[in-house]
Design an enzyme around this catalytic site. Sequence first.
Site, PDB file in Angstrom:
ATOM      1  N   GLN A 201      -9.199  32.857 -57.869  1.00  0.00           N
ATOM      2  CA  GLN A 201      -7.745  32.749 -58.029  1.00  0.00           C
ATOM      3  C   GLN A 201      -7.214  31.514 -57.299  1.00  0.00           C
ATOM      4  OE1 GLN A 201      -6.115  34.776 -59.975  1.00  0.00           O
ATOM      5  NE2 GLN A 201      -4.023  34.081 -59.615  1.00  0.00           N
TER       6      GLN A 201
ATOM      7  N   GLU B 181     -28.751  49.517 -57.549  1.00  0.00           N
ATOM      8  CA  GLU B 181     -29.223  50.228 -56.351  1.00  0.00           C
ATOM      9  C   GLU B 181     -28.255  51.353 -55.968  1.00  0.00           C
ATOM     10  OE1 GLU B 181     -32.010  49.474 -56.107  1.00  0.00           O
ATOM     11  OE2 GLU B 181     -32.221  47.359 -56.562  1.00  0.00           O
TER      12      GLU B 181
ATOM     13  N   THR C 269     -24.511  52.985 -57.802  1.00  0.00           N
ATOM     14  CA  THR C 269     -23.127  52.553 -57.975  1.00  0.00           C
ATOM     15  C   THR C 269     -22.268  52.949 -56.773  1.00  0.00           C
ATOM     16  OG1 THR C 269     -22.473  54.617 -59.038  1.00  0.00           O
ATOM     17  CG2 THR C 269     -23.310  52.856 -60.482  1.00  0.00           C
TER      18      THR C 269
END
Length: 582
Positions: free
Chosen positions: A411, A438, A440
């Site tokens: 941004q 690995e 969530t």
Amino acid sequence: MDNFFKDTPDFKFHLEHPIVQKIVKLKERNFEESEHYDYAPLNHEDAIDNYGKILEIVGEICAETISVNAEGVDIEGPHIENNEVVYAKGTTADYKALYDAGLIGMGLPRKYGGLNFPLLPYVMAAEMVARADAGFANIWGLQDCAETIYEFGSEEQREKYLPRFNRDGVTAAMVLTEPDAGSDLQAVKLKATFDEDDQTWKLNGVKRFITNGDADISLVLARSEENTTDARGLSMFIYDRSAHAVEVRHLEKKLGIKGSPTCELVFKNAPAELVGKERFGLIKYVMALMNSARLGVGAQSVGIADAAYREALKYAEERAQFGKYILNFPAVYEMLTNMKIKIDALRSLLYETTSFVDISKAYEDVMSERKLESEERNEMKHYMKLANVFTPLIKMTASEACNKIAYDSLQIHGGTGFMSDFPIERIYRDARITSIYEGTTQLQTIAAIKGVTTGVFLEQMKVYESEISEENVILKKSLQEMTADFETISKKVIDESNIPLLDFHSRRLVEMAGNIIMGYLLVLNNQRDAKFTKSAKLYVNLVKSENKEKYDYIANFEVENLELYKVTEAQINVEVEVTEEV
């Protein structure tokens, strides 16, 4: 040329933490190996000096080789040639540089060719590698598999496989997931059968989404027990690529970490060796391997976040609009400062967690040689209890924050960040996977909520609180108030004895705990080094408002509204009908 170790003084700061003395003492067995290996440390100061020198080498390679090759690797990527994965040229050069420096298998005992490093300096190296190229960090970081063979393999397997890491620079992979077994690994179907004629195990089936799947040495999760469908029927096996019994059927085309090959594999009567005992593959061995991997993703996330922050700072210093550099606009310098204090907080949590894991693992290793004293046993259990909830906490917290920091960095770059002319475009893409693989964020929350329900997080907050000196009384008061609110609101949810409600609020509760813990850690850092004063003050102020928002939401939540969030079959049917009409 820059050096990623030298330009990050925090590494030395965390190596000098008082707890490191205990870690080194346990890992080095009171420095007995100095009599047998000329590169083994003589004392604590010598060990810390060794870590610093090695990390300086890693920092140089990261700055001069890995980061330089990152863009080319992202463009070229790996490919399949004669049923073998061929890395991008830059990836091969990166791995060779680390291999030539003796940095493959650095955590292994010296008798197997390693440096006997604790996790702490290894995780620092992993952070630097990820800052240089997140995709390559996966390939290099899979040397964790060697640690699993050391921890659970037979002595014959250790002698056969472990020296190859440092001596030959072999690569590794953990081969777990399948088309229908991702997060739910107990659904694994790849079949392992024992061939009585050959007196060996044979593997048959398909694995998918396997990072570095065509590695030299693979740890494979397979179903060894017939007529089973749960975790108790799974075992772990070592597969050596020299057997040429696996087809690399497909390389996935990915959003990010493109230099890291993600493979679909077909095992065809592939010979393999059983690791440890049958039926312990998932419930013990893979769990240990995944915990190491989750710590690795924590380091990778902090490395990516640091890379994103540095790119944003550099761009903001050089980009001028409306007659002044954008660095001087409040909207921009607030974003930059929040990035920096969050990275300071995450790094503190990362190395605190690593220390807990280090001590618990060191004691487990000592147990293989002698019986632990009662005090040692209790201490091991204490640090293991902390490690079990802090590991999912750092994985979920760091990965989510790294995505936000990469987002904010892009941004700040504005439209140019959306183009491939600047590294942030690649960094932003690479960041996205960290909260997915690995385990969530949602799965990490399930593991970390135990730190809330068992009181482990609260107990540790009280420990930190007791260590804060009077000079930080104002910050201490803020953290005490946040801790009291956390204790009140978590008790409210737990006392409902409503599992769906607890699951619904679990992420909010875990994030509240993480914010408080990182706040305490920054204040304690400040007591050791005044450079953390700014980060401690601003971070506590920032997360105080975040926690208040979460507190208010939970406090005002009406239990019956939980039903309104559930997606019903009728709702699905309506959505399908609308879609078909369109």
